[in-house]
Write an enzyme that holds these catalytic residues in place. Structure first.
Site, mmCIF file in Angstrom:
data_model
loop_
_atom_site.group_PDB
_atom_site.id
_atom_site.type_symbol
_atom_site.label_atom_id
_atom_site.label_comp_id
_atom_site.label_asym_id
_atom_site.label_seq_id
_atom_site.Cartn_x
_atom_site.Cartn_y
_atom_site.Cartn_z
ATOM 1 C CE LYS A 219 -4.300 -1.989 1.540
ATOM 2 N NZ LYS A 219 -5.347 -2.118 2.553
ATOM 3 N NE ARG A 253 -7.386 -8.421 0.432
ATOM 4 C CZ ARG A 253 -6.917 -7.636 -0.530
ATOM 5 N NH1 ARG A 253 -5.933 -6.816 -0.316
ATOM 6 N NH2 ARG A 253 -7.454 -7.688 -1.745
#
Ligand code: PT1
Length: 275
Positions: A219, A253
């Site tokens: 991210k 995840r």
């Protein structure tokens, strides 16, 4: 115990959820994994690498991503679910659309991962009469606009109270707690500072009493901290996953399953010596 369709996990060790994107914009090579066959072969590699569960998504929810139609999403994910339904690990569907949830459950998924925490009309009904696990995630705003001006008085309190509210609603509807995991939603309407506070004090969200799922893989938060482009964030992602697990995450995840599994094996070995 965490109940995930016909699968059960005791959560004595952290679980690694491998990301299977079936979206043309997901990979830098311009949609190589867009075809079902490519997504399936990628998924099989993630199982080989040690994934405990696979998260299949047909619509990107990263900041600024455009939405896709229900039919388009179904066309992307259903062939992949059908090809993988008898693989060794449970399948999760990453969607906020009730129709996609229903079709995916019908096709054999064991988990619904909803970045909208089942707030869409009819989402609760879509999962109620099944035995699939449910991931409820916090976000502020919608993917298209959520990073424009994220604002909180107290990000931890607000995330915790939102998640608690959603859990209460599910409990009232008769959903067993063993089916629920909670996710603070890193990067979903949060500044770098908000994300850092959430990760730093993740243990506070553990007080909600349900397993936590954390998604930090590749991210922009990690890009902001390292100055690296999205495909060069593997080390930062592994470090973030390790920190999340140390602070109480039950599931991470990730894109880079093999690297994350390796790192967690070291952590698990060290922790075992403590007991
Ligand atoms: C997540 C998650 C998800 N993240 C769950 N599901 C995405 N449960 C998709 C960026 O800042 O964290 N938890 N499904 C992907 N979303 C993002 C958000 C991707 C932000 C990238 C960013 O770069």
């Amino acid at each position: 115990m965490f109940h995930c369709g016909k699968f059960q996990f005791d959560l004595k060790r952290p679980l690694v959820m491998g990301i299977v994107n079936v979206t043309p914009d997901s990979f830098s090579d311009g949609g190589h994994h867009a075809s079902a066959a490519a997504a399936v072969s990628h998924a099989l590699q993630l199982i080989e690498a040690g994934a405990d569960i696979l998260d299949i998504g047909g619509e990107s929810t990263r900041p600024g991503a455009a939405s896709v139609s229900e039919q388009q999403e179904l066309d992307r994910v259903l062939p992949v679910i059908e090809a993988l339904r008898s693989c060794a690990v449970p399948l999760s569907i990453d969607t906020y659309k009730p129709a996609v949830m229903r079709a995916a459950i019908q096709a054999g998924v064991s988990m619904v991962n909803d970045v909208n925490a089942l707030q869409s009309d009819c989402a609760l009904q879509a999962v109620l009469h099944s035995d699939v696990a449910l991931c409820l995630m916090h976000k502020q705003g919608t993917p298209l606009t959520m990073q424009q001006r994220p604002h909180y008085e107290n990000v931890l309190d607000e995330v915790a109270s939102f998640l608690l509210e959603r859990v209460a609603l599910l409990a009232a509807a008769g959903v067993a707690r063993e089916r629920i995991v909670l996710d603070p939603g890193f990067g979903f309407g949060k500044t770098l500072e908000h994300n850092l506070v959430l990760l730093r004090d993740l243990a506070r969200l553990q007080e909600l009493g349900l397993p936590l799922l954390v998604g930090l893989s590749r991210k922009s938060m990690l890009g902001a901290l390292t100055g690296r482009e999205v495909n060069e964030r593997v080390a930062a992602s592994v470090a973030a996953a390790l920190l999340a697990v140390q602070r109480g995450a039950a599931m991470v995840r990730v894109h880079d399953v093999r690297e994350t599994v390796d790192a967690l094996q070291i952590l698990n070995a060290v922790n075992k010596e403590q007991t």
